[in-house]
Motif scaffolding. Structure first.
Motif, PDB file in Angstrom:
ATOM      1  N   ASN A  23       8.416   3.544   5.953  1.00 35.93           N
ATOM      2  CA  ASN A  23       8.486   4.793   5.203  1.00 35.93           C
ATOM      3  C   ASN A  23       9.915   5.304   5.054  1.00 35.93           C
ATOM      4  N   TRP A  35       6.736   6.774   1.205  1.00 41.81           N
ATOM      5  CA  TRP A  35       5.271   6.710   1.118  1.00 41.81           C
ATOM      6  C   TRP A  35       4.591   8.049   1.403  1.00 41.81           C
ATOM      7  N   ASP A  36       5.364   9.125   1.598  1.00 44.41           N
ATOM      8  CA  ASP A  36       4.758  10.408   1.986  1.00 44.41           C
ATOM      9  C   ASP A  36       3.672  10.879   1.012  1.00 44.41           C
ATOM     10  N   VAL A  66       2.761   3.902  10.332  1.00 41.71           N
ATOM     11  CA  VAL A  66       3.819   4.419   9.467  1.00 41.71           C
ATOM     12  C   VAL A  66       5.060   4.702  10.296  1.00 41.71           C
ATOM     13  N   ASP A  85       9.725   4.996   9.695  1.00 39.94           N
ATOM     14  CA  ASP A  85      10.921   4.655   8.905  1.00 39.94           C
ATOM     15  C   ASP A  85      11.818   3.676   9.659  1.00 39.94           C
TER      16      ASP A  85
END
Ligand SMILES: [Mg+2]
Lengths: 195, 195
Positions: free
Chosen positions: A141, A146-147, A172, A174
């Motif tokens: 992410n 992808w939020d 999920v 980053d």
């Protein structure tokens, strides 16, 4: 899975093929490739040399990782294949490509991408949800890419179109390191139903 | 397409199979089925009798519409098939089902749904984007169900992962009538490149 972690032989990585993206996305893809190699996890990908996917493969190879490209013959003929892969599997169709990629991998990660990436991710997530395979799925992410999709998932869950389990099964992060760890520990629909 | 409208022989409808959703979603599905029948457009769907998809098929049939269900043999054996369809095509796998559904239809509409619906929609959108087929795709956006996905699309476009054409090709409306009209007039990637 609370007391045992999976270990992965290979992870399949999906992501956008465009080169017209911020260099930070390319670096993110390379960081993922390097992290997978560092963990001794092989990479399965679509076999292209361009953009994020090329950067991811290059970084994994530079760290001595196994990199398997799966690419249709028509694309090899257009000379878009990454020729430095540990192994390049040439297939006859896009369908065969997706099936072989899914078969070779124990888990799936989607980097940022467009419609094609969304479709590939949603497909393997659907298979995990339906127990067609028992392989965890994750979204890298970067910059909250992808939020909005995750907001859609939450909305769909609230409306009754998907279960809490099908929402929570998606890992999920980053950070490649954190995401790999989350996939190792992910609770899949099957495992949760047995609790 | 500005000066000519497509006319559709059949439209394929995707949507959630859950029955645990607000009755307004079921009504929305039924309204779509009725609208398609009123336009003389046949319906292709996954052949189930439950939830929104069953409500959609029932409404189309009640208005005299053609309804083709495409369902794997394993699901027929579980007695979840809608037995009132104009035609029920029994196939051997989920892959065969998706391929036949796409082949039988000239356009695609996604009702609200979960991971499976998202995957089906993203797949046909990807094919339209890549000109694998030239068939318009639309989202029936009841109560803004797809708004967060559309925000993701906008974000992906801004980040360079998909083109304006690939964003604009997706028709969106909360009204079946308006959505059908939008699909008739949609500008597809191929057509736009020829401008
Ligand atoms: Mg698919």
């Amino acid at each position: 899975m609370a007391d045992e972690r999976r270990s992965f032989h290979r992870i399949c990585v999906y992501g956008g093929s465009s080169s017209q993206v911020d260099g930070a996305y390319l670096k993110c893809a390379a960081d993922l490739g390097a992290a997978l190699a560092r963990h001794g996890i092989g990479v399965v990908f679509g076999g292209g040399k361009a953009g994020m996917m090329g950067a991811m493969a290059d970084a994994a190879l530079a760290k001595g990782g196994e990199v398997i490209g799966v690419i249709p013959r028509s694309l090899v003929e257009k000379e878009v294949a990454h020729t430095g892969c540990t192994s390049l599997r040439v297939v006859e169709s896009m369908h065969e490509r997706k099936a072989l990629m899914a078969e070779l991998a124990d888990a799936f990660i989607a980097l940022p991408g467009g419609w094609g990436t969304l479709e590939e991710f949603a497909e393997v997530a659907t298979w995990t949800q339906l127990n067609i395979h028992l392989k965890p799925v994750g979204l890298l992410n970067k910059w909250g890419f992808w939020d909005d999709l995750l907001r859609w998932v939450e909305h769909a869950r609230q409306a009754g179109f998907l279960s809490t389990t099908s929402q929570r099964m998606v890992c999920v992060s980053d950070s490649p390191e954190t995401l790999i760890r989350a996939l190792e520990e992910a609770e899949l629909p099957d495992a949760m139903e047995k609790l």
